[in-house]
Design an enzyme around this catalytic site. Sequence first.
Site, PDB file in Angstrom:
ATOM      1  N   ASN A   1       0.859  -1.187   0.000  1.00 49.97           N
ATOM      2  CA  ASN A   1       0.000   0.000   0.000  1.00 49.97           C
ATOM      3  C   ASN A   1       0.897   1.239   0.000  1.00 49.97           C
ATOM      4  OD1 ASN A   1      -1.919   1.968   0.397  1.00 49.97           O
ATOM      5  ND2 ASN A   1      -2.247   1.483   2.563  1.00 49.97           N
ATOM      6  N   TRP A   2       0.955   1.910  -1.144  1.00 49.00           N
ATOM      7  CA  TRP A   2       1.865   3.066  -1.273  1.00 49.00           C
ATOM      8  C   TRP A   2       1.225   4.364  -0.779  1.00 49.00           C
ATOM      9  CZ3 TRP A   2       3.801   1.460  -6.854  1.00 49.00           C
ATOM     10  CH2 TRP A   2       4.601   0.319  -6.708  1.00 49.00           C
ATOM     11  N   LYS A   3       0.022   4.270  -0.291  1.00 47.57           N
ATOM     12  CA  LYS A   3      -0.682   5.425   0.289  1.00 47.57           C
ATOM     13  C   LYS A   3      -0.545   6.651  -0.621  1.00 47.57           C
ATOM     14  CE  LYS A   3       0.390   3.536   4.810  1.00 47.57           C
ATOM     15  NZ  LYS A   3      -0.029   3.632   6.172  1.00 47.57           N
TER      16      LYS A   3
ATOM     17  N   HIS B   1      -9.684   1.132   4.752  1.00 43.45           N
ATOM     18  CA  HIS B   1      -8.414   1.351   5.450  1.00 43.45           C
ATOM     19  C   HIS B   1      -8.653   2.329   6.608  1.00 43.45           C
ATOM     20  CE1 HIS B   1      -4.294   2.483   6.315  1.00 43.45           C
ATOM     21  NE2 HIS B   1      -3.915   1.405   5.660  1.00 43.45           N
TER      22      HIS B   1
ATOM     23  N   GLU C   1      -7.001   4.705   7.689  1.00 44.79           N
ATOM     24  CA  GLU C   1      -6.718   6.122   7.386  1.00 44.79           C
ATOM     25  C   GLU C   1      -7.902   6.764   6.665  1.00 44.79           C
ATOM     26  OE1 GLU C   1      -2.946   5.451   5.501  1.00 44.79           O
ATOM     27  OE2 GLU C   1      -2.052   5.008   7.453  1.00 44.79           O
TER      28      GLU C   1
ATOM     29  N   GLU D   1      -5.691  -5.124  10.622  1.00 44.08           N
ATOM     30  CA  GLU D   1      -4.718  -4.057  10.862  1.00 44.08           C
ATOM     31  C   GLU D   1      -5.109  -3.293  12.126  1.00 44.08           C
ATOM     32  OE1 GLU D   1      -2.621  -2.885   7.027  1.00 44.08           O
ATOM     33  OE2 GLU D   1      -4.416  -1.672   7.120  1.00 44.08           O
TER      34      GLU D   1
ATOM     35  N   GLY E   1       2.033   2.157  11.107  1.00 44.32           N
ATOM     36  CA  GLY E   1       3.035   3.217  11.047  1.00 44.32           C
ATOM     37  C   GLY E   1       3.661   3.567  12.384  1.00 44.32           C
TER      38      GLY E   1
ATOM     39  N   SER F   1       3.044  -2.019  10.671  1.00 44.61           N
ATOM     40  CA  SER F   1       4.476  -1.968  10.985  1.00 44.61           C
ATOM     41  C   SER F   1       5.224  -3.249  10.611  1.00 44.61           C
ATOM     42  CB  SER F   1       4.691  -1.648  12.469  1.00 44.61           C
ATOM     43  OG  SER F   1       4.224  -0.343  12.744  1.00 44.61           O
TER      44      SER F   1
ATOM     45  N   GLY G   1       2.631  -0.967   4.443  1.00 46.62           N
ATOM     46  CA  GLY G   1       2.634   0.434   4.021  1.00 46.62           C
ATOM     47  C   GLY G   1       4.063   0.915   3.840  1.00 46.62           C
ATOM     48  N   GLY G   2       4.590   1.595   4.857  1.00 43.15           N
ATOM     49  CA  GLY G   2       5.895   2.250   4.778  1.00 43.15           C
ATOM     50  C   GLY G   2       6.998   1.423   4.149  1.00 43.15           C
TER      51      GLY G   2
HETATM   52  C1  PEP Z   1      -0.944   0.161   6.013  1.00 41.58           C
HETATM   53  O1  PEP Z   1      -0.753   1.014   5.184  1.00 41.58           O
HETATM   54  O2  PEP Z   1      -2.016  -0.410   6.057  1.00 41.58           O
HETATM   55  C2  PEP Z   1       0.112  -0.202   6.953  1.00 41.58           C
HETATM   56  C3  PEP Z   1       0.004  -1.322   7.606  1.00 41.58           C
HETATM   57  O3  PEP Z   1       1.140   0.674   7.084  1.00 41.58           O
HETATM   58  P1  PEP Z   1       2.538   0.376   7.820  1.00 41.58           P
HETATM   59  O4  PEP Z   1       3.066  -0.919   7.240  1.00 41.58           O
HETATM   60  O5  PEP Z   1       3.397   1.546   7.463  1.00 41.58           O
HETATM   61  O6  PEP Z   1       2.283   0.248   9.273  1.00 41.58           O
END
Ligand code: PEP
Length: 263
Positions: free
Chosen positions: A21-23, A108, A110, A180, A186, A222, A243-244
């Site tokens: 997920n590149w957000k 999601h 966010e 999640e 994050g 994470s 994500g990150g």
């Molecule tokens: C996400 O974007 O759903 C996510 C889990 O981000 P991260 O891996 O950065 O915690």
Amino acid sequence: MMFARLLSPYRCPPMKILVANWKMELGVRESVALARGVVRGLRGLKEVPHVYLAPSHPALTDVAKVLGRSRVLLAAQDVFGEVQGAYTGFVSAKQIKEVGAGAVIIGHSERRMFAGETDADVARKFAQAVEHHLDPIVCVGEPAAVRENGEALAYVHDQLDAILASADVSKRRRLIVAYEPIWAIGSGVTPTIHDVREMHRAIRERFEEAGMERVSVLYGGSVNSENVYEFVSDSEVDGVLVGGASTRLNSLMELIGVVSEVS
Ligand code: PEP
């Protein structure tokens, strides 16, 4: 693995899944370059996990061209819950399909947090995805206070019930749920594998009760190249949503490497 497959294809666990997920982290050119790197990195590999790349909407068309006939799959990060009409700035399931995506992330945290999405909104999005044959990647997960009160299972249960009531899931070819916990996204903090396992079992049971046995349950929050093995090597975890750590080629390829080892 190969031998076991010849003997009984049904005994092999399905390929693990990685959703990147590149957000809103990458521009169109950066997304294209990263997608290119992934396609190149996977070239020549016999067995690869199911990798979904989820760039932001403006990059979908260009990334779709890069992925072409590769084994890498394209997902959108969101969809609107209506078919068509006077909805400025929204994107429909049909439009997502048209630009070449085969899946979509829904609900999601966010989006729930910054766009005020409710369970009812998520349910409408889910129904649209199912209707238009997009693989829904539904995100569920509890806030920290709910986990501390010991109410995480009930909270996620309610999130699932909202979507299960909105569409006939029994007809789905593939359905993905990403657990999640909001406090893990994050933050660098992750739940114990025991808690993940317990939640994944509960999610699976809920879908089985609704007549859907082929749900894939991913963990997200994470995940990085140091902790990914612990999650994906567990039989209750069908893969990860990242994500990150998925926005840089090196760490993304490391993650894919670990996921393919256990697939
Ligand atoms: C996400 O974007 O759903 C996510 C889990 O981000 P991260 O891996 O950065 O915690």
